[in-house]
Design a protein around this motif. Structure first.
Motif, PDB file in Angstrom:
ATOM      1  N   CYS A 164       0.832  -1.209   0.000  1.00 52.97           N
ATOM      2  CA  CYS A 164       0.000   0.000   0.000  1.00 52.97           C
ATOM      3  C   CYS A 164       0.865   1.257   0.000  1.00 52.97           C
ATOM      4  O   CYS A 164       0.593   2.210  -0.749  1.00 52.97           O
ATOM      5  CB  CYS A 164      -0.919  -0.002   1.213  1.00 52.97           C
ATOM      6  SG  CYS A 164      -2.136  -1.341   1.211  1.00 52.97           S
ATOM      7  N   ALA A 165       1.898   1.286   0.847  1.00 55.74           N
ATOM      8  CA  ALA A 165       2.742   2.471   0.933  1.00 55.74           C
ATOM      9  C   ALA A 165       3.490   2.709  -0.377  1.00 55.74           C
ATOM     10  O   ALA A 165       3.584   3.837  -0.857  1.00 55.74           O
ATOM     11  CB  ALA A 165       3.738   2.331   2.088  1.00 55.74           C
ATOM     12  N   ALA A 166       4.020   1.641  -0.977  1.00 52.51           N
ATOM     13  CA  ALA A 166       4.730   1.797  -2.246  1.00 52.51           C
ATOM     14  C   ALA A 166       3.789   2.270  -3.339  1.00 52.51           C
ATOM     15  O   ALA A 166       4.153   3.095  -4.178  1.00 52.51           O
ATOM     16  CB  ALA A 166       5.393   0.480  -2.643  1.00 52.51           C
ATOM     17  N   ALA A 167       2.544   1.771  -3.347  1.00 50.08           N
ATOM     18  CA  ALA A 167       1.580   2.142  -4.390  1.00 50.08           C
ATOM     19  C   ALA A 167       1.242   3.624  -4.317  1.00 50.08           C
ATOM     20  O   ALA A 167       1.288   4.338  -5.329  1.00 50.08           O
ATOM     21  CB  ALA A 167       0.320   1.294  -4.267  1.00 50.08           C
ATOM     22  N   ILE A 168       0.899   4.118  -3.117  1.00 49.11           N
ATOM     23  CA  ILE A 168       0.475   5.522  -3.058  1.00 49.11           C
ATOM     24  C   ILE A 168       1.664   6.462  -3.247  1.00 49.11           C
ATOM     25  O   ILE A 168       1.542   7.506  -3.881  1.00 49.11           O
ATOM     26  CB  ILE A 168      -0.289   5.831  -1.746  1.00 49.11           C
ATOM     27  CG1 ILE A 168       0.595   5.636  -0.512  1.00 49.11           C
ATOM     28  CG2 ILE A 168      -1.545   4.991  -1.645  1.00 49.11           C
ATOM     29  CD1 ILE A 168      -0.090   6.064   0.780  1.00 49.11           C
ATOM     30  N   SER A 169       2.850   6.090  -2.746  1.00 48.76           N
ATOM     31  CA  SER A 169       4.024   6.931  -2.954  1.00 48.76           C
ATOM     32  C   SER A 169       4.374   6.999  -4.431  1.00 48.76           C
ATOM     33  O   SER A 169       4.672   8.062  -4.975  1.00 48.76           O
ATOM     34  CB  SER A 169       5.207   6.394  -2.152  1.00 48.76           C
ATOM     35  OG  SER A 169       6.359   7.173  -2.384  1.00 48.76           O
ATOM     36  N   THR A 170       4.316   5.847  -5.117  1.00 42.27           N
ATOM     37  CA  THR A 170       4.639   5.803  -6.550  1.00 42.27           C
ATOM     38  C   THR A 170       3.680   6.668  -7.356  1.00 42.27           C
ATOM     39  O   THR A 170       4.093   7.450  -8.228  1.00 42.27           O
ATOM     40  CB  THR A 170       4.574   4.352  -7.050  1.00 42.27           C
ATOM     41  OG1 THR A 170       5.578   3.580  -6.378  1.00 42.27           O
ATOM     42  CG2 THR A 170       4.805   4.280  -8.551  1.00 42.27           C
ATOM     43  N   MET A 171       2.376   6.573  -7.087  1.00 37.77           N
ATOM     44  CA  MET A 171       1.402   7.340  -7.869  1.00 37.77           C
ATOM     45  C   MET A 171       1.415   8.821  -7.497  1.00 37.77           C
ATOM     46  O   MET A 171       1.248   9.685  -8.367  1.00 37.77           O
ATOM     47  CB  MET A 171       0.008   6.728  -7.690  1.00 37.77           C
ATOM     48  CG  MET A 171      -0.157   5.393  -8.409  1.00 37.77           C
ATOM     49  SD  MET A 171      -1.880   4.831  -8.488  1.00 37.77           S
ATOM     50  CE  MET A 171      -2.092   4.197  -6.841  1.00 37.77           C
TER      51      MET A 171
END
Length: 967
Positions: free
Chosen positions: A836-843
């Protein structure tokens, strides 16, 4: 130090043997992937093997007494694959079949694997294979996405089982084995993941030694051109395969398909005749297709699945008939319908009565363009046919029959006469211009009333023939009568010369009026004016027929030069003609570069992007790889690629033009936006040299700034020109596109632009803007909140309540590798906090934010909160008590338990995102940037039972990860 028996890593449950570890020792367990159970024996595996299996999320040998070695059931609502049980084994083929074992289960009767450390299956799939030919076979799962196990069994049905072969790792972590199999014996193939590993993959079965000699198109068997007919061949196609380049057969029962087990034949007849190919006598369901062309670029001529030949007693065999033209190469492909087994093929080729070589328009017999005249000849038209594209005659109202064809290109202008006066059958003659299948009739006659054969059933046609124009002459039998002995003659008289002056402008666009005046021709005759346009035939200018002056309008949309023609017929019947070429200006756009300045972060043009994590855009351009539009017909392939812009910027593009005629030296060109594109192009004077823009690429400025918001804009650019060589002309326009422009609020930040592979992807932009809902967001905080909410509740994700393991990430100290391309496709519904953290940081960083991925260790028990996909929760995991009886506590609203419950579980660590001092968390919450780190931790951690806090001496360790890499 504190004794412990359980620790949750990365938000996941890690089961280890009881012991004593310090907090630094716990940290060394990270970031290895979780293991369900580790037995005391490794059954011969080396320490390196053990470490590799642990890091790949696999299974080590499990003792039979370990009660928690049971495979998890599929998630609720997920249907297991149809070949989940041995009794429902899917037939395997010589070739490759795809599989997905993510919802597969194991049966109590499934045999344990004798390789890979042993142990019962967890997510097994079953296939059956009965080879038609005995011998050695290679079976593998190479190329699958996860660590596989593979075994081959024999025996009576599904047990008792006798192992034929087993393999764990052969091609990397995937499996391959070679076994000797008996013809007609049914074998069971079992596929599983090592440990609880699941994913997608492919099972390939191949016979050692390969298939038949004509297994692919390039090795097609050559069939003798002249028989003796019928020509027959029998062969075994059991081991034939299907090439990726094999064409689709249009007649397959369920629609165009490659089918399977293809074999190939090629034939070049020396005479034109009807031909028949059939597979009567074969012992399997065939599909038969005939092509022309070359391997990999075929045109289908005929295709049949079932019942194409009256000679086949079995309806599932095939036959095709077609007109085989002399000198033309044909390919015949036989496939097995669907994916079942092939077998013994019997194929036969037969040929009917030979046809005249000029039976079809495409085989027209050429006549000498310059004579000497008359040109006389004869032939038999017996056996001649009528083709489906033969034209209908204006003089009979029908296509007539038994047609033969001649072609003639006169070397000069003539009054031409073609007749069939001494033939012994009733003829029809027609003359055409144009291409076969798209002909324009010039003249037609059925029964002649004029010399040289008046009042007969033969035919005479006369027409004014233009120099260097190809005419096609068709002779038919009238009505449905038979052909016969054809005697023909072509005679020509040269036309008198005309002195005709046509006063026309030098250049016109496609809608301009033209005026012409003829002079110097004899008086008293009749004038006929025509406009002849390349590719569109002849159009009469009827406004002033029989006059010396005409005014006509050039047809809208014409792109080619035209000829204005005046034909004068003198009182004595002599005909003369004059032509004047009219040059129509053709303006063409060949290339548009959006990223023309090159550097990644140049805000005056488009930013560099890629198509996806694994694919570049087709653009070659200047080598840096952003969007480009290229029209068809260029040296490069046509392409229409999107572009990425930063909000509220004045941007430029570079455009390449062509213009005809080459005498034009300048043109004023601009563009208007159509659809939702944010801007057109400011008009400017473009210089030309030799018909091409000079310089080749002209830098032009868009007439509006990019929108001040996240956006996806689509439409066309209407390019226009209203000046030539400094003088005004009627406006001409051309369209390019449709174009797609993405707009973000700032230059994408890390992980983007960390390398060539991490230039922003079109697939990532489409997902973040269109799917995640940031379209029209005009500030970074609004976009960050939208993205976090989407990941939490808009994408159908659920927290991993079994192990808390990453599905899309691999993290090490200071760096996270995030499988964003898999996340976009949601290859797994189950996630943990790292995902979840990687997904929102990436987007967030893709649309211009500057967020940072944080990792907190230790963490402990969580306060009640909305756990992703699970609802109200303070106890996130499935755990077991002292008896190791598994209980599921986190299902929907049943995720809350008493804070002193002995089976309550905790996080060992947690990942989330920070931007501008505010915390964003899509795993629990969601938290939308309104809390400082301290406020967030006080609200998220249940300090009343905070075991990890005590172990670490009251110190919270927050690790900012400097690098998040996407792939």
């Amino acid at each position: 130090m504190q004794p412990f028996t359980r620790f949750v890593a990365h938000g996941c449950l890690l089961a280890v043997a009881a012991g004593t570890l310090t907090v630094p020792a716990l940290a060394r367990q990270l970031p290895t992937r979780p293991v369900r159970n580790v037995a005391s024996s490794t059954s011969g595996l080396s320490p390196a093997d053990v470490e590799r299996k642990l890091r790949e999320g696999g299974r080590l040998p499990i003792s039979k007494s370990a009660p928690d070695a049971e495979a998890p059931a599929p998630p609720l609502g997920v249907v297991a694959p149809p070949n989940d049980d041995c009794a429902a084994a899917q037939p395997a083929i010589i070739g490759t079949v795809a599989f997905d074992n993510q919802a597969a289960t194991a049966q109590a009767s499934d045999p344990p694997f004798p390789c890979g450390g042993g142990g019962a299956p967890f997510n097994s799939l079953w296939y059956s294979f009965a080879p038609g030919v005995g011998g050695d076979y290679t079976i593998d799962t190479c190329g699958s996405t996860f660590d596989t196990l593979l075994a081959v069994w024999t025996g009576a049905a599904c047990g008792p089982y006798v192992n034929v072969g087993c393999n764990d790792d052969a091609c990397g972590l995937q499996s391959q084995l070679t076994v000797s199999l008996l013809a007609g014996t049914t074998y069971r193939i079992e596929v599983d993941g090592f440990g609880t590993a699941t994913g997608t993959g492919s099972l390939t079965v191949a016979r050692v030694g390969g298939g038949p000699v004509n297994d692919n198109c390039a090795a097609a068997i050559v069939v003798p051109p002249n028989g003796p007919f019928p020509i027959r061949r029998a062969e075994d196609t059991t081991l034939a395969t299907t090439e990726a380049t094999d064409p689709l057969q249009s007649c397959s029962f369920l629609g165009p398909d490659q089918n399977s087990h293809s074999v190939w034949f090629r034939w070049t007849p020396t005479t034109t005749a009807d031909a028949l190919v059939e597979t009567c006598g074969s012992d399997y369901d065939t599909v038969l297709t005939v092509y022309t062309g070359v391997c990999g670029a075929f045109q289908e001529i005929a295709c049949n699945d079932d019942g194409g030949s009256p000679n086949c007693a079995v309806a599932l065999q095939s036959g095709v008939s077609w007109r085989a033209i002399a000198g033309r190469e044909y390919f015949a492909e036989v496939t097995r319908f669907g994916l079942g087994p092939a077998g013994n093929l019997v194929i036969a080729l037969d040929r009917g009565v030979a046809l005249p070589d000029n039976d079809d328009c495409g085989g027209a017999t050429p006549l000498a363009g310059g004579g000497p005249f008359p040109i006389a000849g004869n032939q038999s038209t017996a056996g001649a046919t009528v083709a489906v594209d033969d034209p209908v005659h204006t003089c009979t109202g029908r296509a007539d029959v038994a047609s033969v064809w001649f072609s003639w290109t006169p070397a000069a202008a003539f009054n031409a006469t073609f007749h069939t006066c001494t033939s012994n059958f009733d003829t029809v003659v027609a003359v055409y211009t144009g291409a076969c299948g798209n002909l324009t009739e010039v003249v037609c006659n059925d029964d002649s009333a004029v010399a040289p054969c008046p009042a007969t059933l033969q035919s005479v046609v006369t027409w004014p023939a233009t120099a260097n124009t190809r005419y096609l002459i068709q002779v038919c039998a009238a009505n449905a009568g038979p052909g016969g002995q054809l005697n023909y003659s072509l005679d020509c008289v040269a036309l008198p010369q005309c002195n005709v002056n046509l006063n026309l402008p030098d250049f016109v666009f496609q809608t301009a009026d033209v005026q012409a005046t003829a002079a110097g021709v004899p008086a008293g005759g009749a004038y006929q004016w025509e406009r002849i346009q390349n590719g569109a035939g002849r159009v009469n200018l009827v406004a002033a027929n029989n006059q010396a002056t005409v005014t006509g309008t050039q047809a809208s949309g014409a792109l080619n030069d035209v000829t204005i023609r005046v034909t004068y017929t003198a009182p004595n019947g002599a005909v003369c003609r004059a032509d004047r070429n009219l040059t129509v200006v053709r303006l063409e756009l060949t290339h548009i570069k959006f990223d023309h300045k090159g550097p990644n972060r140049n805000l005056t043009d488009a930013l560099n992007i890629r198509k996806s994590a694994t694919e570049d855009l087709a653009h070659t351009g200047n080598g840096v790889g952003s969007g480009e539009w290229v029209s068809a017909g260029q040296a490069e392939a046509a392409r229409n690629e999107p572009a990425l812009y930063v909000a509220n910027q004045a941007v430029t593009v570079r455009v390449r033009f062509k213009i005809q005629p080459a005498a034009i030296t300048s043109a004023r060109i601009g563009a208007r936006a159509q659809g939702t594109l944010f801007a057109g192009v400011i008009p400017q004077v473009v210089r030309f040299a030799g018909g091409r823009s000079n310089p080749g690429y002209v830098e032009m400025t868009m007439d509006q700034r990019t929108p001040n918001r996240i956006d996806k804009l689509q439409g066309q650019l209407q390019w226009y020109c209203n000046q030539l060589n400094g003088g005004p002309v009627d406006e001409v326009s051309r369209l390019t596109g449709p174009h797609t422009f993405y707009v973000v609020l700032g230059v994408p930040q890390s992980p983007w632009y960390g390398s060539e592979r991490q230039h922003p992807w079109v697939s990532a932009l489409e997902f973040t803007i269109a799917r995640a809902g940031t379209l029209q967001n005009n500030t970074i905080p609004i976009a960050a909140s939208t993205i976090t909410t989407f990941v939490h509740s808009g994408f159908g994700l659920k927290y991993d309540i079994a192990t808390g393991a990453c599905r899309y990430c691999w993290s090490g100290y200071g760096q996270v590798d995030f499988a964003f391309s898999s996340f976009i496709n949601r290859t797994s519904q189950i996630v943990n906090c790292v995902d979840c953290a990687a997904a929102i940081s990436t987007m967030m960083n893709l649309v211009g934010g500057t967020s940072q991925y944080l990792f907190l260790q230790p963490f402990g028990y969580i306060q009640r909160g909305n756990l992703i996909g699970r609802g109200d929760c303070n106890n996130p995991f499935i755990v077991g008590g002292a008896s190791r009886v598994i209980r599921q506590l986190c299902l929907g609203v049943n995720c809350v338990t008493d804070i002193v419950a002995p089976f309550r579980t905790r996080f060992g660590n947690h990942a989330f995102t920070i931007m501008n001092g505010g915390i964003y968390d899509a795993c629990v919450g969601p938290h939308l940037g309104t809390e400082t780190p301290l406020q967030y931790l006080q609200g998220a951690i249940d300090f009343s039972t905070y075991w990890e806090w005590i172990v670490s001496g009251g110190v919270l360790n927050i690790y900012p990860y400097n690098t998040v890499r996407v792939y």
